[in-house]
Design a protein around this motif. Structure first.
Motif, PDB file in Angstrom:
ATOM      1  N   UNK A 163       8.183  -7.371  -3.975  1.00  0.00           N
ATOM      2  CA  UNK A 163       7.841  -6.342  -4.124  1.00  0.00           C
ATOM      3  C   UNK A 163       6.440  -5.745  -4.819  1.00  0.00           C
ATOM      4  N   UNK A 164       6.618  -4.473  -5.360  1.00  0.00           N
ATOM      5  CA  UNK A 164       5.672  -3.638  -5.927  1.00  0.00           C
ATOM      6  C   UNK A 164       4.039  -3.324  -4.345  1.00  0.00           C
ATOM      7  N   UNK A 165       3.272  -2.837  -5.382  1.00  0.00           N
ATOM      8  CA  UNK A 165       1.791  -2.133  -4.355  1.00  0.00           C
ATOM      9  C   UNK A 165       0.973  -3.561  -4.112  1.00  0.00           C
ATOM     10  N   UNK A 166       1.409  -4.348  -4.992  1.00  0.00           N
ATOM     11  CA  UNK A 166       0.560  -6.087  -4.301  1.00  0.00           C
ATOM     12  C   UNK A 166       1.328  -6.667  -3.602  1.00  0.00           C
ATOM     13  N   UNK A 167       2.803  -6.225  -3.386  1.00  0.00           N
ATOM     14  CA  UNK A 167       3.057  -6.997  -2.740  1.00  0.00           C
ATOM     15  C   UNK A 167       3.691  -7.650  -2.315  1.00  0.00           C
ATOM     16  N   UNK A 168       4.218  -8.603  -3.080  1.00  0.00           N
ATOM     17  CA  UNK A 168       4.812  -9.183  -3.922  1.00  0.00           C
ATOM     18  C   UNK A 168       5.883  -9.312  -4.889  1.00  0.00           C
ATOM     19  N   UNK A 169       6.691 -10.886  -4.637  1.00  0.00           N
ATOM     20  CA  UNK A 169       7.906 -11.017  -4.995  1.00  0.00           C
ATOM     21  C   UNK A 169       7.924 -10.559  -6.932  1.00  0.00           C
ATOM     22  N   UNK A 170       9.298  -9.541  -6.807  1.00  0.00           N
ATOM     23  CA  UNK A 170       8.587  -9.788  -8.466  1.00  0.00           C
ATOM     24  C   UNK A 170       9.796 -10.135  -9.035  1.00  0.00           C
ATOM     25  N   UNK A 171      10.168 -10.751 -10.561  1.00  0.00           N
ATOM     26  CA  UNK A 171      11.299 -11.224 -11.147  1.00  0.00           C
ATOM     27  C   UNK A 171      10.814 -10.961 -12.798  1.00  0.00           C
ATOM     28  N   UNK A 172      12.053 -10.592 -13.828  1.00  0.00           N
ATOM     29  CA  UNK A 172      11.134 -10.542 -14.867  1.00  0.00           C
ATOM     30  C   UNK A 172      11.973 -11.649 -16.065  1.00  0.00           C
TER      31      UNK A 172
END
Length: 547
Positions: A454-463
């Protein structure tokens, strides 16, 4: 057989200035005794390289400088160059942040040569960063056992007098390139996002808005200035070192430090663009529209899209970005998407410049936005709707698994057309034209399927760093699911796109045996294998498993 043992004879004529440069980087500029051959730890070698660099370069900012040229951990500038970078210099992923023994910021090609000599003589690990957009750990970063060579000050943009080419420093961001060309009536086939550095994108092959017209971004490279591992400066173009020039168009950082690239300009001023968002219940319709669009787009190389699907039902995050070279609103090529009701307009229908388009894809980075941890999987296959739906079904399941720990996963596609493949024939990428029997009977070419996060960079995002292993496991599962679907449907292709590949994927092997062998031969520009055994990571030819 390792690269360091490969014996290849390449005749290279060195200029007088190159020979003078070799003399200017003598051992009298170094601090202490070179560590080569001495039984020191990697940390001690890196520290000695930092000490030598402090003597050779400026240790504090001078007039016009934003940073000192050697930045140590105690420096107030250190965190800015390793974590809280402005304009996205650490890239998009905090899981790649590391803390080098020092960050070295050369400003001239002679200083790059000095730094390479210092690194070589002290046998120190190193990494090179032009922008740091790579999401793989160690690819453009290094920990305390090495030094980071930050090319951020190589940020010049110069249009030639005949306007046929533009020369760009490798540390330049694409937004600076596009803004320089704004008003000239010209464009270049650079990154779709304005944030990445020029160097990494181009050396990895690159895909841009104009790629269906002009091919991979790297195909537009007509010349390069390179500091070889022995600190010699060479020009690579169609006359001088043409083999090296070919290798740089997708061969990554295996041959030396590239300081600038000369790119062919494109005679395009105003273009058309738009982007629409969709709710998740439209995803399957958007999959069918993607397939229909690609069948038609093989006949229209001026069209391009950015494509992302999300299962998020709280906030609509599926979106399609439309692009066409002709400055005419809403070309009919995108009709399969127009027929699907959109939730909202993300970018209004606009006839504008490449600089204006790129500004819409500019993304805030830490500290302007919370730090994120990201990863990507990218696998190619033929245009095949069954592969789309099977891999999408796997994505839905894995997106739910990721959501359990706060991760988000987005599904995207990166289609390319016949001209992309044709232009790539002048690069090492190894793509070949493909004919397919489809319902419309159209000759089709390779496309890339890209599952990103996700995100505008179309990457997976986790915290959380505690979830790193789980997140990467999900990405690997997704990659296996895409490939399984492609194999089952006879749609699998060997090519792997370096800029979006994760560690462990066989990128160079996907270029084909002949191109791989040619790259290995050209690596004789580094006869001692310095960039293979001292470079901290990246797409290194020495990591290719020999058959």
């Amino acid at each position: 057989m390792g690269l360091s043992r490969t014996i290849v004879i390449i005749a290279t004529v060195l200029s007088t200035s190159a020979l003078q440069l070799q003399q200017s980087t003598g051992t009298n500029t170094l601090a202490g005794i070179p560590a080569r051959g001495i039984n020191l730890s990697s940390l001690d070698k890196a520290r000695k390289a930092c000490e030598a660099s402090l003597l050779a370069l400026n240790s504090s900012p001078t007039s016009g400088q934003e940073f000192p040229q050697v930045i140590e951990p105690q420096s107030p500038f250190y965190r800015n160059r390793t974590e809280t970078i402005d304009v996205g210099s650490t890239g998009r992923s905090s899981n790649c942040w590391q803390h080098a023994s020092c960050v070295i910021v050369p400003q001239t090609i002679q200083q790059v040569a000095q730094v390479l000599k210092i690194v070589r003589d002290n046998d120190s690990k190193f990494s090179i960063r032009s922008g740091g957009h790579d999401f793989n750990v160690n690819h453009s970063n290094v920990g305390k056992s090495g030094v980071l060579i930050d090319m951020v000050d190589f940020n010049h943009v110069s249009l030639s007098s005949d306007k046929q080419t533009v020369t760009v420093g490798v540390g330049t961001r694409w937004n600076a390139v596009y803004n320089t060309l704004k008003g000239t009536g010209l464009s270049v086939n650079g990154g779709r996002s304005p944030n990445p550095g020029v160097g990494g994108q181009m050396l990895g092959g690159g895909i841009g808005w104009f790629s269906n017209v002009a091919g991979p971004s790297a195909a537009s490279i007509v010349a390069a200035e390179v500091v070889l591992p022995n600190s010699t400066v060479v020009q690579a173009d169609s006359v001088q070192n043409p083999e090296l020039l070919w290798a740089l168009k997708g061969g990554s950082a295996n041959f030396g430090v590239v300081t600038s690239l000369t790119l062919q300009t494109l005679p395009y001023d105003k273009i058309w663009f738009e982007a629409r968002t969709y709710t998740a219940d439209k995803n399957e319709q958007l999959l069918n529209a993607l397939y229909e669009y690609q069948l038609a787009a093989s006949r229209d190389p001026k069209a391009n899209i950015v494509y992302q699907l999300s299962t998020n039902t709280t906030v609509p995050q599926s979106f399609i970005g439309f692009f066409h070279v002709d400055p005419v609103e809403r070309p009919s090529i995108f009709q399969p998407f127009y027929a699907i009701p959109a939730n909202a307009s993300r970018i209004n229908s606009t006839i504008g410049t490449l600089a204006e388009l790129a500004s819409h894809y500019d993304n805030p980075v830490f500290p302007e936005a919370p730090p994120s941890r990201d990863y990507v999987v990218s696998l190619p296959h033929k245009i095949d709707n069954r592969t789309y739906f099977q891999s999408y079904n796997a994505f839905v399941s894995l997106a739910e698994e990721a959501s359990a720990f706060g991760g988000q996963l987005n599904y995207g596609a990166q289609p390319v057309g016949p001209q992309f493949v044709n232009a790539s024939l002048e690069t090492p990428l190894g793509l070949s034209p493909i004919s397919q029997d489809c319902t419309l009977g159209i000759r089709l070419e390779t496309k890339f399927l890209k599952l990103t996060q996700t995100g505008v960079h179309v990457t997976m995002n986790w915290a959380s760093a505690e979830e790193d292993a789980h997140a990467i496991e999900i990405i690997h599962k997704m990659g296996a699911a895409i490939q399984s679907a492609a194999v089952e449907n006879d749609a699998d292709l060997p090519f792997r796109f370096m800029n979006d590949a994760y560690d462990g994927q066989k990128v160079f092997e996907g270029y084909g045996a002949a191109n791989l062998q040619r790259l290995q031969q050209i690596a004789a520009y580094d006869p001692e294998g310095m960039f293979q055994h001292l470079q901290n990571g990246g797409w290194l030819l020495s990591n290719v498993h020999q058959a």
